[in-house]
Design a protein around this motif. Structure first.
Motif, PDB file in Angstrom:
ATOM      1  N   UNK A 144     -30.951 -92.619  -3.511  1.00 48.99           N
ATOM      2  CA  UNK A 144     -31.226 -93.440  -4.840  1.00 48.99           C
ATOM      3  C   UNK A 144     -31.136 -95.088  -3.363  1.00 48.99           C
ATOM      4  N   UNK A 145     -32.280 -95.134  -3.589  1.00 49.86           N
ATOM      5  CA  UNK A 145     -32.784 -96.700  -2.943  1.00 49.86           C
ATOM      6  C   UNK A 145     -32.620 -97.585  -3.289  1.00 49.86           C
ATOM      7  N   UNK A 146     -31.719 -99.063  -2.869  1.00 52.58           N
ATOM      8  CA  UNK A 146     -31.772-100.447  -3.349  1.00 52.58           C
ATOM      9  C   UNK A 146     -32.329-101.710  -2.287  1.00 52.58           C
ATOM     10  N   UNK A 147     -33.375-101.301  -1.198  1.00 52.74           N
ATOM     11  CA  UNK A 147     -33.915-101.585  -1.114  1.00 52.74           C
ATOM     12  C   UNK A 147     -35.531-100.695  -0.690  1.00 52.74           C
ATOM     13  N   UNK A 148     -36.901-101.573   0.350  1.00 52.37           N
ATOM     14  CA  UNK A 148     -37.809-101.092   0.604  1.00 52.37           C
ATOM     15  C   UNK A 148     -37.373 -99.304   1.294  1.00 52.37           C
ATOM     16  N   UNK A 149     -38.340 -98.810   1.184  1.00 51.06           N
ATOM     17  CA  UNK A 149     -38.115 -97.807   2.596  1.00 51.06           C
ATOM     18  C   UNK A 149     -39.125 -97.056   2.155  1.00 51.06           C
ATOM     19  N   UNK A 150     -39.596 -96.189   3.925  1.00 47.33           N
ATOM     20  CA  UNK A 150     -40.733 -96.422   3.641  1.00 47.33           C
ATOM     21  C   UNK A 150     -40.658 -94.693   3.704  1.00 47.33           C
ATOM     22  N   UNK A 151     -41.462 -94.512   3.059  1.00 46.27           N
ATOM     23  CA  UNK A 151     -42.433 -92.914   3.129  1.00 46.27           C
ATOM     24  C   UNK A 151     -43.510 -92.027   4.143  1.00 46.27           C
ATOM     25  N   UNK A 152     -42.771 -90.986   4.203  1.00 49.51           N
ATOM     26  CA  UNK A 152     -43.833 -91.125   4.789  1.00 49.51           C
ATOM     27  C   UNK A 152     -44.172 -89.028   4.130  1.00 49.51           C
ATOM     28  N   UNK A 153     -45.080 -88.510   4.950  1.00 46.35           N
ATOM     29  CA  UNK A 153     -45.942 -87.374   4.415  1.00 46.35           C
ATOM     30  C   UNK A 153     -44.181 -86.135   3.796  1.00 46.35           C
ATOM     31  N   UNK A 154     -44.845 -85.836   2.099  1.00 41.78           N
ATOM     32  CA  UNK A 154     -44.200 -84.853   2.331  1.00 41.78           C
ATOM     33  C   UNK A 154     -43.114 -85.002   1.764  1.00 41.78           C
ATOM     34  N   UNK A 155     -42.560 -86.157   1.708  1.00 42.92           N
ATOM     35  CA  UNK A 155     -41.289 -86.706   1.041  1.00 42.92           C
ATOM     36  C   UNK A 155     -41.316 -86.316  -0.183  1.00 42.92           C
ATOM     37  N   UNK A 156     -39.693 -86.383  -0.786  1.00 42.53           N
ATOM     38  CA  UNK A 156     -39.355 -85.943  -2.622  1.00 42.53           C
ATOM     39  C   UNK A 156     -39.575 -87.133  -2.826  1.00 42.53           C
ATOM     40  N   UNK A 157     -40.083 -88.079  -3.920  1.00 42.43           N
ATOM     41  CA  UNK A 157     -39.623 -89.389  -4.719  1.00 42.43           C
ATOM     42  C   UNK A 157     -39.445 -88.727  -5.911  1.00 42.43           C
ATOM     43  N   UNK A 158     -38.115 -89.525  -6.160  1.00 37.46           N
ATOM     44  CA  UNK A 158     -37.880 -89.447  -7.693  1.00 37.46           C
ATOM     45  C   UNK A 158     -37.506 -90.591  -8.746  1.00 37.46           C
ATOM     46  N   UNK A 159     -38.222 -90.636  -9.662  1.00 33.66           N
ATOM     47  CA  UNK A 159     -37.946 -91.618 -10.622  1.00 33.66           C
ATOM     48  C   UNK A 159     -37.863 -91.251 -11.237  1.00 33.66           C
ATOM     49  N   UNK A 160     -35.951 -91.797 -11.820  1.00 33.78           N
ATOM     50  CA  UNK A 160     -35.240 -91.511 -12.721  1.00 33.78           C
ATOM     51  C   UNK A 160     -35.369 -89.213 -12.742  1.00 33.78           C
ATOM     52  N   UNK A 161     -35.960 -88.914 -13.657  1.00 33.12           N
ATOM     53  CA  UNK A 161     -35.554 -87.274 -13.538  1.00 33.12           C
ATOM     54  C   UNK A 161     -36.805 -86.890 -13.409  1.00 33.12           C
ATOM     55  N   UNK A 162     -38.000 -87.485 -12.852  1.00 36.85           N
ATOM     56  CA  UNK A 162     -39.164 -87.706 -12.415  1.00 36.85           C
ATOM     57  C   UNK A 162     -39.678 -87.154 -11.746  1.00 36.85           C
ATOM     58  N   UNK A 163     -39.562 -85.833 -10.463  1.00 43.35           N
ATOM     59  CA  UNK A 163     -40.299 -85.430  -9.382  1.00 43.35           C
ATOM     60  C   UNK A 163     -41.679 -85.658  -8.732  1.00 43.35           C
ATOM     61  N   UNK A 164     -42.233 -86.586  -7.732  1.00 42.79           N
ATOM     62  CA  UNK A 164     -43.760 -86.187  -6.955  1.00 42.79           C
ATOM     63  C   UNK A 164     -42.416 -85.871  -5.490  1.00 42.79           C
ATOM     64  N   UNK A 165     -43.998 -85.347  -4.870  1.00 44.78           N
ATOM     65  CA  UNK A 165     -44.182 -85.250  -3.427  1.00 44.78           C
ATOM     66  C   UNK A 165     -45.514 -86.530  -3.168  1.00 44.78           C
TER      67      UNK A 165
END
Length: 200
Positions: free
Chosen positions: A171-192
């Protein structure tokens, strides 16, 4: 289906996007759709057609005209003309140059044809229709997160969402840099995350 470049709704059988002109890079074996600079299908491993191999000749005779044109059925909504009328616009003969303002995409790992463009500037994400990226799911807050694309970097920031924003399971609580292939989840919905080469 959505165009991987401009995210406009296009027919599932389209070879090009009638709105931005991009060629639809579809796997010939499993029919998954990928951004145009992807060379291999991530699902079955098939080599994908490259931009310089793509061609669409307007002067070519076509046995099935419905496979070669998009017809306007209502304002802003492309679709096949069921009444045999004349097309109001035809697919371009070659794709336009890629939009330099698109850094990459968020895509659904279960269905890679579901994707959202990450464009230069601030990209709001949430269930509300005022967002740049609209994900209408119960676990997504109205204004859930912000994706910031600037200076060849992409940052993800949670917008005080109810169910949280996660990067690679944390879980993030401040801005986080994203990289290629990262798994990003919003609630229970996941995107890459898929990023263009220059932003990796």
């Amino acid at each position: 289906m959505k165009c991987p470049s401009c995210t406009s709704d296009i027919p599932d059988y389209a070879g090009f996007c009638a709105f931005c002109g991009e060629r639809i890079n579809r796997c010939s074996e499993c029919a998954n759709v990928y951004p145009n600079d992807v060379r291999f299908c991530g699902h079955c491993g098939t080599t994908l057609q490259t931009d310089d191999e793509a061609s669409f000749n307007r002067s070519q005779s076509v046995d099935n005209p419905r496979s070669a044109a998009i017809f306007q059925t209502s304002p802003g909504r492309p679709g096949p003309d069921m009444d045999g009328g004349r097309p109001t616009f035809v697919l371009p003969s070659a794709p336009d140059e890629r939009d330099p303002n698109i850094y990459g995409f968020l895509y659904d790992p279960e269905d890679p044809s579901v994707r959202f463009s990450l464009k230069l500037g601030d990209n709001t994400l949430g269930a509300g229709h005022n967002n740049d990226i609209v994900i209408d799911k119960p676990a997504i807050s109205w204004n859930h997160a912000l994706l910031i694309c600037r200076n060849a970097k992409i940052f993800l920031q949670d917008s005080a969402s109810t169910n949280g924003t996660y990067v690679n399971g944390k879980r993030i609580d401040r801005p986080r840099q994203l990289g290629n292939g990262d798994a990003v989840r919003f609630g229970n919905v996941t995107y890459h995350v898929w990023l263009k080469t220059q932003y990796r």
